[in-house]
Design an enzyme around this catalytic site. Structure first.
Site, mmCIF file in Angstrom:
data_model
loop_
_atom_site.group_PDB
_atom_site.id
_atom_site.type_symbol
_atom_site.label_atom_id
_atom_site.label_comp_id
_atom_site.label_asym_id
_atom_site.label_seq_id
_atom_site.Cartn_x
_atom_site.Cartn_y
_atom_site.Cartn_z
ATOM 1 N N TYR A 142 -46.056 86.689 84.844
ATOM 2 C CA TYR A 142 -44.894 87.208 83.714
ATOM 3 C C TYR A 142 -43.781 87.763 84.217
ATOM 4 O O TYR A 142 -42.760 87.847 83.505
ATOM 5 C CB TYR A 142 -45.656 88.388 83.002
ATOM 6 C CG TYR A 142 -47.101 88.092 82.207
ATOM 7 C CD1 TYR A 142 -47.137 86.929 81.908
ATOM 8 C CD2 TYR A 142 -47.648 88.973 81.604
ATOM 9 C CE1 TYR A 142 -48.097 86.470 80.968
ATOM 10 C CE2 TYR A 142 -48.826 88.837 80.788
ATOM 11 C CZ TYR A 142 -49.140 87.392 80.595
ATOM 12 O OH TYR A 142 -50.113 87.117 79.716
ATOM 13 N N LYS A 193 -58.933 82.190 89.832
ATOM 14 C CA LYS A 193 -59.100 80.723 89.736
ATOM 15 C C LYS A 193 -58.899 80.107 91.115
ATOM 16 O O LYS A 193 -58.060 79.283 91.190
ATOM 17 C CB LYS A 193 -58.189 80.304 88.717
ATOM 18 C CG LYS A 193 -58.393 78.929 88.176
ATOM 19 C CD LYS A 193 -59.512 78.740 87.276
ATOM 20 C CE LYS A 193 -59.725 77.374 87.099
ATOM 21 N NZ LYS A 193 -61.212 77.014 86.348
ATOM 22 N N ASP A 225 -62.565 81.231 84.056
ATOM 23 C CA ASP A 225 -63.442 80.623 82.742
ATOM 24 C C ASP A 225 -64.720 80.995 82.416
ATOM 25 O O ASP A 225 -64.950 81.359 81.480
ATOM 26 C CB ASP A 225 -63.094 79.107 83.040
ATOM 27 C CG ASP A 225 -63.542 78.623 84.375
ATOM 28 O OD1 ASP A 225 -63.530 79.477 85.354
ATOM 29 O OD2 ASP A 225 -63.433 77.251 84.408
ATOM 30 N N ASP A 249 -54.664 90.228 80.926
ATOM 31 C CA ASP A 249 -53.915 90.374 79.358
ATOM 32 C C ASP A 249 -54.963 89.603 78.733
ATOM 33 O O ASP A 249 -55.735 90.300 77.557
ATOM 34 C CB ASP A 249 -52.704 89.519 79.407
ATOM 35 C CG ASP A 249 -52.034 89.959 78.190
ATOM 36 O OD1 ASP A 249 -52.501 90.509 77.434
ATOM 37 O OD2 ASP A 249 -50.920 89.267 77.981
ATOM 38 N N ASP A 253 -58.275 91.887 76.083
ATOM 39 C CA ASP A 253 -58.296 92.045 74.760
ATOM 40 C C ASP A 253 -59.724 91.497 74.251
ATOM 41 O O ASP A 253 -60.381 91.934 73.123
ATOM 42 C CB ASP A 253 -57.371 91.060 74.166
ATOM 43 C CG ASP A 253 -56.033 91.885 73.757
ATOM 44 O OD1 ASP A 253 -55.725 92.805 74.451
ATOM 45 O OD2 ASP A 253 -55.152 91.289 73.219
#
Ligand code: NAD
Length: 361
Positions: A142, A193, A225, A249, A253
């Protein structure tokens, strides 16, 4: 008697309503636990744009730097949606996070047994769920440079971002995650990852190296994943989850939805001195603003986190959390957590009930 300073940033939409209730609860708990809080109030977001032309005015900046901790409602709304991206209310939020170096985002996902039916998963999968996501908030893709959209000579456009963490950024968030695991169930799962992305290969290496300093913590690693799958397959396997900005992020959620209502979810963003900004996970809910329909519990539970992590008033934090449990036990519900046909209380009724439950304990 210890005296703390707390800056309130009510913000936009339902922000002032829910922050008002949290303030009532903080005043009540402070007097019960024999400490004082000096409150100050400032503008952030849309209201700040309207009053002074900037989403994060200088006056707010000064008060934010001076306060022991900050409680935010929410920012944004349709009134400011037409502004260019760089001038929107949400920029105020990004600016204050960067200004105070709030690199550690804490998102607990706790399912109150009283609300087990509100989860999108079967009650037996989520009953007793209590996990904490520790997300790095000021680095990663980001913020990484270079970034942009550019065209080549033929006019073909290309968008690109950079996922980057240096060793120190990884180390400081990982230390905090190990320490939170120590205060909770003693298990830390680092999500990356590392089979594909070099930045997370380094992440895994640094986190693994730190494990020797925390021999009492059981460290595991999981690819993102798989973590996404495990969160909806068997979420109770997790205690503390540590991850970077982008994965955090998304996973936070997902974890939030396991608990049923967005109106119940608190969050904290801390810097290295444990000064922090505390806010509900939800936004400014313009569809219900000013109607007394908002659930203030996410903000009240954010205030409990503020007391625990920034003011070191753990007993007061626990009192608030127990009071919220008792209010839920009593069957009181705002619209977002009420079952169909159940009667619904107002924002102020819910705040008052928490204050009463505090005093009754
Ligand atoms: P939202 O969270 O504001 O609302 C989503 C839905 O949840 C709405 O139906 C709303 O009524 C409901 N809801 C939210 N909080 C509730 C509560 N406490 N009690 C009962 N119901 C509640 O998300 P959105 O609609 O996508 O965004 C609205 C505005 O908020 C936008 O301007 C967005 O940019 C902003 N926003 C701000 C923040 C923040 O300040 N941190 C976070 C998310 C969104």
């Amino acid at each position: 008697m210890s005296q703390h300073s707390v800056l309130l940033l009510p913000g936009d939409g339902i922000g002032p309503e829910v922050v008002g209730e949290a303030k009532k609860v903080m005043e009540a708990v402070a007097s019960l636990h024999d400490f004082g809080i000096d409150f100050s109030v400032a503008d952030l977001g849309g209201v700040a744009i309207d009053n002074s032309g900037s989403p994060y005015p200088e006056s707010t900046k000064e008060l934010a730097k001076a306060a022991d901790a900050i409680l935010l409602g929410a920012v944004g709304g349709p009134a400011w949606d037409g502004l260019p991206a760089a001038e929107r209310p949400e920029r105020g939020l990004l600016a204050i996070r960067a200004d105070l170096d709030l690199f550690c985002n804490l998102r607990p996902a706790l399912l109150y047994p009283q609300l087990a039916d509100a989860s999108s998963l079967k009650p037996e999968l989520v009953a007793g769920l209590d996990l904490l996501i520790v997300r790095e908030l000021t680095g990663g893709i980001y913020f990484g440079e270079p970034r942009g959209i550019e065209a080549d000579e033929s006019g073909l456009r290309r968008g690109f971002n950079t996922d980057v963490y240096d060793e120190n950024e990884i180390r400081r968030i990982a230390h905090l995650a190990f320490q939170f695991a120590r205060k909770r169930g003693g298990r830390l799962c680092s999500v990356d990852k590392a089979n594909v992305l070099e930045v997370t290969m380094l992440w895994r290496e640094i986190v693994s190296d730190l494990a020797s300093e925390y021999p009492d913590i059981e460290l595991s690693h999981m690819y993102v994943d798989n973590a996404a799958m495990q969160l909806v397959r068997a979420p109770k396997q997790f205690d503390v989850v540590l991850t970077g900005n982008l994965f955090g992020d998304i996973l936070s959620d997902t974890a939030a939805m396991l608990t049923g209502s967005i109106g119940m979810l608190p969050s904290a963003s801390l810097n290295s001195e444990s000064r922090g900004l505390y806010e509900p996970v939800h936004g400014s809910a313009p569809d219900i603003a000013g109607q007394g329909k908002a659930n203030p519990l996410a903000t009240i539970l954010s205030a409990a986190m503020l007391l625990r992590y920034s003011l070191n008033e753990d007993a007061a934090a626990k009192s608030i959390e127990s009071a919220v449990e008792r209010v839920l036990d009593s069957g009181l519900r705002t619209g977002d957590i009420a079952a169909p046909g159940e009667s619904v209380c107002s924002t102020a009724d819910m705040g008052d009930a928490v204050v009463t439950a505090l005093s009754a304990a």
